[in-house]
Structure formats: C-alpha cells, structure tokens
Scaffold this motif. Structure first.
Motif, PDB file in Angstrom:
ATOM      1  N   TYR A 239      36.822  52.100  34.780  1.00  0.00           N
ATOM      2  CA  TYR A 239      36.588  51.005  35.711  1.00  0.00           C
ATOM      3  C   TYR A 239      36.626  49.673  34.971  1.00  0.00           C
ATOM      4  O   TYR A 239      36.084  49.555  33.860  1.00  0.00           O
ATOM      5  N   TRP A 240      37.230  48.680  35.640  1.00  0.00           N
ATOM      6  CA  TRP A 240      37.463  47.390  34.998  1.00  0.00           C
ATOM      7  C   TRP A 240      37.164  46.244  35.957  1.00  0.00           C
ATOM      8  O   TRP A 240      37.388  46.356  37.175  1.00  0.00           O
ATOM      9  N   GLY A 241      36.703  45.138  35.383  1.00  0.00           N
ATOM     10  CA  GLY A 241      36.609  43.903  36.127  1.00  0.00           C
ATOM     11  C   GLY A 241      37.930  43.154  36.085  1.00  0.00           C
ATOM     12  O   GLY A 241      38.905  43.620  35.480  1.00  0.00           O
ATOM     13  N   GLN A 242      37.937  41.994  36.702  1.00  0.00           N
ATOM     14  CA  GLN A 242      39.177  41.220  36.813  1.00  0.00           C
ATOM     15  C   GLN A 242      39.412  40.333  35.599  1.00  0.00           C
ATOM     16  O   GLN A 242      40.510  39.810  35.424  1.00  0.00           O
ATOM     17  N   GLY A 243      38.401  40.154  34.778  1.00  0.00           N
ATOM     18  CA  GLY A 243      38.543  39.365  33.554  1.00  0.00           C
ATOM     19  C   GLY A 243      38.077  37.932  33.719  1.00  0.00           C
ATOM     20  O   GLY A 243      38.099  37.371  34.816  1.00  0.00           O
ATOM     21  N   THR A 244      37.657  37.346  32.610  1.00  0.00           N
ATOM     22  CA  THR A 244      37.260  35.940  32.575  1.00  0.00           C
ATOM     23  C   THR A 244      37.807  35.312  31.292  1.00  0.00           C
ATOM     24  O   THR A 244      37.750  35.917  30.225  1.00  0.00           O
ATOM     25  N   GLN A 245      38.352  34.108  31.426  1.00  0.00           N
ATOM     26  CA  GLN A 245      39.015  33.452  30.301  1.00  0.00           C
ATOM     27  C   GLN A 245      37.996  32.778  29.398  1.00  0.00           C
ATOM     28  O   GLN A 245      37.116  32.044  29.860  1.00  0.00           O
ATOM     29  N   VAL A 246      38.147  33.011  28.108  1.00  0.00           N
ATOM     30  CA  VAL A 246      37.374  32.311  27.079  1.00  0.00           C
ATOM     31  C   VAL A 246      38.362  31.595  26.176  1.00  0.00           C
ATOM     32  O   VAL A 246      39.270  32.225  25.624  1.00  0.00           O
ATOM     33  N   THR A 247      38.205  30.292  26.042  1.00  0.00           N
ATOM     34  CA  THR A 247      39.072  29.500  25.190  1.00  0.00           C
ATOM     35  C   THR A 247      38.228  28.749  24.182  1.00  0.00           C
ATOM     36  O   THR A 247      37.298  28.026  24.561  1.00  0.00           O
ATOM     37  N   VAL A 248      38.536  28.947  22.897  1.00  0.00           N
ATOM     38  CA  VAL A 248      37.799  28.298  21.821  1.00  0.00           C
ATOM     39  C   VAL A 248      38.735  27.314  21.139  1.00  0.00           C
ATOM     40  O   VAL A 248      39.763  27.712  20.574  1.00  0.00           O
TER      41      VAL A 248
END
Length: 125
Positions: free
Chosen positions: A114-123
């Motif tokens: 099972y997976w979520g839709q994802g969230t962007q992390v930008t450093v």
C-alpha cells in the motif's frame, strides 16, 4: 486494506528540518509495518526508513541515519518522518508505505502493498 495520505513536504534550505506525516485510514493500522521511501528524478524509488507494528523497532537507510527519525502513533493512525540536517541530495518525492507481512528490514518497494500519493521535498543549497 489501508489508505495512506502524506503531508508536510515543501521547500527548505540545506541544514534545515521538515516533518512529514502520513495519515492512514482503514482497519488494523497497528498490524502494518510502515515505511517511507523516496524517489528523485530519474532514479528508482529508494528505502528511507521503516517502523515496526508496535513502534519499538526502526530501520534506516545509511544515507539518513542520525538525521531522520521515524515514529508512529497507533492511536491516531499516523506515521511521521522527522528530517533534520537536510541536504540537497534529500530532494525527492517522499512516499508512505504499508504492509501487513513485511519486516522492517524490507528495503524494496515491491515488499510493500500500500502506498500514498507522495509529497515533494526540495532542499536548496
């Protein structure tokens, strides 16, 4: 079956911190091993961290050990990823994952159902 929704991503400068959260709906959240993976552009999805069903045991990728902390709350049905000392190479889409039969040493995406839709992390550097 469990549904997963991530939140908390964003833009941060190198050296900064972010806290990702994953909210799970469905039954028997405490029966699932929970993990975080990430996928940078042009790269395969990679293991970041996992936490056992009870929350007592954790496992981390070498690249994040000492900087990231995974935790879960089986009352609130959430799993968090605290990310400190962020580096530009941590930039990726971060995914929450769950599985009833995986071990916390499971490091391949195929081992989670099972997976979520994802969230962007930008450093930024």
């Amino acid at each position: 079956q469990v549904q997963l929704v991530e939140s908390g991503g964003g833009l941060v400068q190198a050296g900064g911190s972010l806290r990702l959260s994953c909210a799970a709906s469905g039954r028997d959240f405490s029966n699932y091993v929970m993990g975080w993976f990430r996928q940078a552009p042009g790269k395969e999805r990679a293991f970041v961290a996992a936490v056992s069903r009870s929350g007592i045991s954790t496992n981390y990728a070498d690249s994040v050990k000492g900087r990231f902390t995974i935790s879960r709350n089986n009352t609130k049905n959430t799993v968090d990823l605290q990310m400190n000392s962020l580096k530009p190479e941590d930039t990726a889409v971060y995914y929450c994952a769950a599985d009833r039969t995986a071990w916390i040493t499971a490091g391949r995406p195929q081992q989670y159902g099972y997976w979520g839709q994802g969230t962007q992390v930008t450093v930024s550097s």
